[in-house]
Design an enzyme around this catalytic site. Structure first.
Site, PDB file in Angstrom:
ATOM      1  N   TYR A 119       0.871  -1.183   0.000  1.00 38.62           N
ATOM      2  CA  TYR A 119       0.000   0.000   0.000  1.00 38.62           C
ATOM      3  C   TYR A 119       0.902   1.225   0.000  1.00 38.62           C
ATOM      4  O   TYR A 119       1.990   1.211  -0.584  1.00 38.62           O
ATOM      5  CB  TYR A 119      -0.964  -0.074   1.190  1.00 38.62           C
ATOM      6  CG  TYR A 119      -2.196   0.766   0.984  1.00 38.62           C
ATOM      7  CD1 TYR A 119      -3.000   0.599  -0.151  1.00 38.62           C
ATOM      8  CD2 TYR A 119      -2.561   1.743   1.898  1.00 38.62           C
ATOM      9  CE1 TYR A 119      -4.122   1.380  -0.363  1.00 38.62           C
ATOM     10  CE2 TYR A 119      -3.687   2.527   1.703  1.00 38.62           C
ATOM     11  CZ  TYR A 119      -4.459   2.346   0.564  1.00 38.62           C
ATOM     12  OH  TYR A 119      -5.562   3.120   0.352  1.00 38.62           O
ATOM     13  N   LYS A 176     -20.270 -20.563 -10.604  1.00 41.98           N
ATOM     14  CA  LYS A 176     -19.545 -20.367 -11.861  1.00 41.98           C
ATOM     15  C   LYS A 176     -18.135 -19.875 -11.589  1.00 41.98           C
ATOM     16  O   LYS A 176     -17.163 -20.323 -12.216  1.00 41.98           O
ATOM     17  CB  LYS A 176     -20.302 -19.354 -12.721  1.00 41.98           C
ATOM     18  CG  LYS A 176     -19.888 -19.354 -14.178  1.00 41.98           C
ATOM     19  CD  LYS A 176     -20.527 -20.525 -14.899  1.00 41.98           C
ATOM     20  CE  LYS A 176     -20.307 -20.446 -16.394  1.00 41.98           C
ATOM     21  NZ  LYS A 176     -21.137 -21.411 -17.110  1.00 41.98           N
ATOM     22  N   ASN A 216     -32.099 -30.203 -18.473  1.00 40.58           N
ATOM     23  CA  ASN A 216     -31.914 -30.622 -17.095  1.00 40.58           C
ATOM     24  C   ASN A 216     -33.097 -30.161 -16.250  1.00 40.58           C
ATOM     25  O   ASN A 216     -33.558 -29.038 -16.427  1.00 40.58           O
ATOM     26  CB  ASN A 216     -30.621 -30.028 -16.525  1.00 40.58           C
ATOM     27  CG  ASN A 216     -29.472 -31.015 -16.544  1.00 40.58           C
ATOM     28  OD1 ASN A 216     -29.659 -32.181 -16.235  1.00 40.58           O
ATOM     29  ND2 ASN A 216     -28.294 -30.544 -16.904  1.00 40.58           N
TER      30      ASN A 216
END
Length: 412
Positions: A61, A116, A309
């Protein structure tokens, strides 16, 4: 400072405070293991550099970070080397077409988007961030994603209903110079083509000898048709709720009118069942049920890919009576047509070479690489590899990267 998406249940993840304010574990968690697994979410962010003392802090930082920021401001391309941008994907949805559940909204879509994201990491080594948008207007979605794009190396559009998904993908790719990929379309198409190539090889036929019929003219159906034509299919007809999509119909949307212009060379009309008579391939991406007598009317040695499905359009027990190869979208039957075989490797390859887009050639290359993994083990119950086959992602990644270079969209 780089960061890595991790499974919060991994040993290195810190769960401090995750249970704060949550319902007692003896509620839904004790009834259904899916709830227990999802409690607190399926992913977290973990630093990939240590901050052990003030010297580490001053580099990660301020003041050290300022030197990196200044360099990027002067040479914008350095963002790909000194941030995670070039290795992270935004998984974007509006929650309108979620995994067979339909329009359930952005909040309810998050478990799927998290899933996902961890599939990207697990199967392709690609970091991904789920982003569920509280808007469904095409202009608003495009504007929002364009504004978010500086943080990402690619965008995976997910579970956005048709026909809006086509325009959103097209406009985003026109506006941005990073890969835009609607997985519901192209991931499904890539895996379907791979399975079809191997099915044809098993039967001693070329794809150009086959006539296919697709049930469903939504995102997946349109993309599969385009890819099969690109791959040299003999002919392909697509059916929607009103029958075969043909140029003589006066009720077609712009997308379906375009679809009619490059499919159905035989000029078929009528119902899906009519089109199946004598067909070599059935591809189902619509749900519903196909009558057994229609499957029986297909050509000898046909292929049935019933991918709805959880209930395939043709049950495998029925399909096996008439078909030489049967595939579904389910994991409890052989030959699962699963998008996870495609999208992690496709994005990994595209990001590896910092591609500006994902071309048709890159998708065809992915399908060929995926088919090639099967190799000499090809059999009627093994025309597509398992998602857990560790050869899959490296093969697809390498093929996509090479295709990107060959097609001039790679930037390194």
């Amino acid at each position: 400072m780089a960061a890595e998406i991790v499974n919060p249940r991994s040993e290195s993840a810190d769960h401090t405070g995750q249970e704060g304010g949550a319902k007692p574990l003896d509620s839904l968690d004790s009834i259904d293991p899916a709830f227990a697994l999802h409690r607190g979410g399926k992913m977290a962010v973990q630093a990939t550099v240590p901050i052990r003392n003030k010297d580490d802090l001053s580099l990660a930082y301020t003041p050290g970070v300022a030197r990196v920021c200044t360099a990027i401001a002067e040479q914008p391309d350095l963002v790909n080397d000194y941030t995670w941008k070039s290795s992270v994907v935004a998984v974007v949805t509006d929650g309108t077409a979620v995994l067979g559940l339909g329009d359930i909204g952005p909040e309810a879509s998050l478990p799927v988007m998290e899933g996902k994201a961890i599939l990207f990491k697990q199967f392709g080594g690609v970091d991904a961030v789920p982003i569920a948008l509280a808007c469904t207007d095409v202009d608003e979605i495009v504007e929002t994603v364009v504004r978010l794009a500086p943080s990402f190396g690619g965008v995976n559009l997910e579970d956005i209903s048709a026909p809006r998904c086509f325009e959103i993908e097209r406009r985003l790719q026109e506006a941005l110079d990073i890969p835009i990929f609607h997985d519901d379309q192209h991931g499904t198409a890539v895996v379907t083509l791979a399975a079809l190539r191997n099915s044809a090889r098993l039967s001693g036929r070329a794809i150009g000898e086959l006539r296919a019929v697709i049930s469903g003219a939504g995102a997946a159906g349109v993309a599969i048709a385009k890819m099969l034509v690109e791959a040299g299919i003999g002919d392909v007809a697509v059916s929607d709720r009103k029958g075969v999509v043909s140029a003589d119909r006066d009720d077609l949307t712009d997308v379906k009118r375009e679809l009619a212009s490059f499919t159905n060379k035989a000029g078929l009309t009528g119902s899906l069942e009519d089109a199946l008579a004598g067909a070599d391939v059935f591809i189902g991406v619509s749900g519903g049920t196909v009558a057994e007598d229609a499957v029986a009317s297909m050509a000898e040695g046909a292929f049935v890919f019933a991918m709805a499905n959880p209930n395939p359009e043709v049950h495998p027990d029925v399909a096996h009576k008439y078909a030489a190869v049967v595939a579904t979208g389910r994991s409890d039957f052989p030959n699962q047509i699963n998008n996870v075989l495609a999208f992690p490797g496709i994005f990994a390859g595209a990001l590896q070479v910092r591609a500006s887009r994902i071309t048709e050639g890159m998708k065809i290359a992915a399908a060929e690489a995926l088919a090639g993994v099967v190799g000499d083990d090809l059999a009627a119950d093994y025309v597509i590899p398992s998602p857990f086959d560790e050869r899959v992602a490296p093969a697809v990644t390498a093929a996509v990267a090479a295709a990107a270079r060959a097609e001039g969209v790679a930037r390194r």
